[in-house]
Design a protein around this motif. Structure first.
Motif, PDB file in Angstrom:
ATOM      1  N   GLU A 269       9.863   5.745   0.074  1.00 21.35           N
ATOM      2  CA  GLU A 269      10.091   5.424  -1.232  1.00 21.35           C
ATOM      3  C   GLU A 269      11.796   5.520  -1.784  1.00 21.35           C
TER       4      GLU A 269
ATOM      5  N   GLN B   1      11.854  10.492   2.849  1.00 26.64           N
ATOM      6  CA  GLN B   1      10.862   9.598   1.878  1.00 26.64           C
ATOM      7  C   GLN B   1      10.978   8.344   1.870  1.00 26.64           C
TER       8      GLN B   1
ATOM      9  N   ASP C 268      12.730  -2.803  -3.951  1.00 29.22           N
ATOM     10  CA  ASP C 268      11.250  -3.053  -4.084  1.00 29.22           C
ATOM     11  C   ASP C 268      10.668  -3.737  -2.886  1.00 29.22           C
TER      12      ASP C 268
ATOM     13  N   PRO D  95       4.415   7.090   3.487  1.00 25.55           N
ATOM     14  CA  PRO D  95       5.652   7.529   2.657  1.00 25.55           C
ATOM     15  C   PRO D  95       6.642   8.353   3.472  1.00 25.55           C
TER      16      PRO D  95
ATOM     17  N   ASP E 244       6.723  -0.283   3.815  1.00 26.56           N
ATOM     18  CA  ASP E 244       5.402   0.208   3.481  1.00 26.56           C
ATOM     19  C   ASP E 244       5.118   1.307   3.104  1.00 26.56           C
ATOM     20  N   SER E 245       5.843   1.881   2.048  1.00 28.02           N
ATOM     21  CA  SER E 245       6.076   3.182   1.390  1.00 28.02           C
ATOM     22  C   SER E 245       4.560   3.630   1.003  1.00 28.02           C
ATOM     23  N   GLU E 246       3.743   2.707   0.389  1.00 31.15           N
ATOM     24  CA  GLU E 246       2.457   3.352  -0.126  1.00 31.15           C
ATOM     25  C   GLU E 246       1.564   3.862   0.896  1.00 31.15           C
ATOM     26  N   ASN E 247       1.545   3.246   2.144  1.00 34.02           N
ATOM     27  CA  ASN E 247       0.940   3.751   3.104  1.00 34.02           C
ATOM     28  C   ASN E 247       1.452   4.718   4.084  1.00 34.02           C
TER      29      ASN E 247
ATOM     30  N   ARG F 267      10.417  -1.536  -0.047  1.00 34.69           N
ATOM     31  CA  ARG F 267       9.245  -0.499   0.086  1.00 34.69           C
ATOM     32  C   ARG F 267       7.877  -1.053   0.255  1.00 34.69           C
ATOM     33  N   ALA F 268       7.825  -2.521   0.290  1.00 40.97           N
ATOM     34  CA  ALA F 268       6.610  -3.058   0.247  1.00 40.97           C
ATOM     35  C   ALA F 268       6.018  -3.401   1.651  1.00 40.97           C
ATOM     36  N   GLU F 269       5.019  -3.970   1.929  1.00 46.20           N
ATOM     37  CA  GLU F 269       4.411  -4.044   3.563  1.00 46.20           C
ATOM     38  C   GLU F 269       5.491  -4.672   4.573  1.00 46.20           C
TER      39      GLU F 269
END
Length: 205
Positions: A84, A82, A95, A109, A104-107, A98-100
């Protein structure tokens, strides 16, 4: 027993061990092993502005593989991280990771490693080749793997357990992660080191 019969008997007796040696050994069925997430560590190292490596880890992982204990063949396997769950003991940096600019964990995971080949290099060592998928891109990666121990676990679950170490080095830019390369703020090479236990699934056949 007369002499001809005694001679034949001795000849058969002498030939029996050789016959046993030539008889094929029936290997055990391959077994599925599940990675014990409570006994899994994956550390990465990456250079920061040339001064010192930053060391981090992923704290959430699942995995399984199929292994034949008799032949030493590793037939298939998958590890899923994972993204994130990345951790470097610094909240602001985590943080950012995890960002772009990085994971890029949001897109994306999940980071997935899927085994494609295994080549033994020693009695308890080998090279595992697999496809590493990250940021929507897939590239081959080769891990140097060592089987540290295989035995029934002495406490707790008492399952048959494998203890494994592995390591490799890759370039993050191969997956399109280029933030900080120019200027050289963050290194391109990432060293990965794994250590984990995997328990045999007795209910799988």
């Amino acid at each position: 027993m007369n002499l001809p019969n005694m001679t034949a008997h001795l000849a058969c007796t002498a030939a029996f061990p050789a016959l046993l040696a030539m008889t094929p050994v029936v290997s055990a069925e391959p077994s599925r092993f599940t990675v014990d997430s409570e006994h899994f560590s994956m550390a990465f190292e990456i250079m920061h502005i040339g001064y010192a490596p930053v060391i981090g880890m992923f704290r959430e992982v699942e995995g399984e593989f199929v292994y034949d204990e008799e032949t030493g063949e590793l037939n298939s396997g998958t590890l899923v991280f994972q993204s994130e769950s990345v951790f470097t003991n610094h909240k602001k940096r985590d943080d950012h990771l995890r960002a772009e600019d990085f994971l890029d964990s949001e897109n994306y995971p999940e980071i997935t490693f899927t085994l494609t080949d295994f080549e033994p290099t020693g009695e308890n060592a080998g090279k595992v080749t697999g496809d590493l998928t990250m940021l929507g891109q897939t590239n081959p990666v080769v891990l140097d793997v060592t089987l540290n121990k295989s035995a029934v676990y002495p406490i707790g679950h008492e399952d048959f357990t494998l203890g494994i170490s592995a390591e490799t080095t890759l370039k993050r830019s191969d997956w399109g992660m280029t933030y900080g390369l120019d200027p050289a703020l963050v290194g391109d090479e990432v060293r990965l080191r794994f250590g984990f236990e995997a328990n045999r699934d007795s209910g799988w056949f």
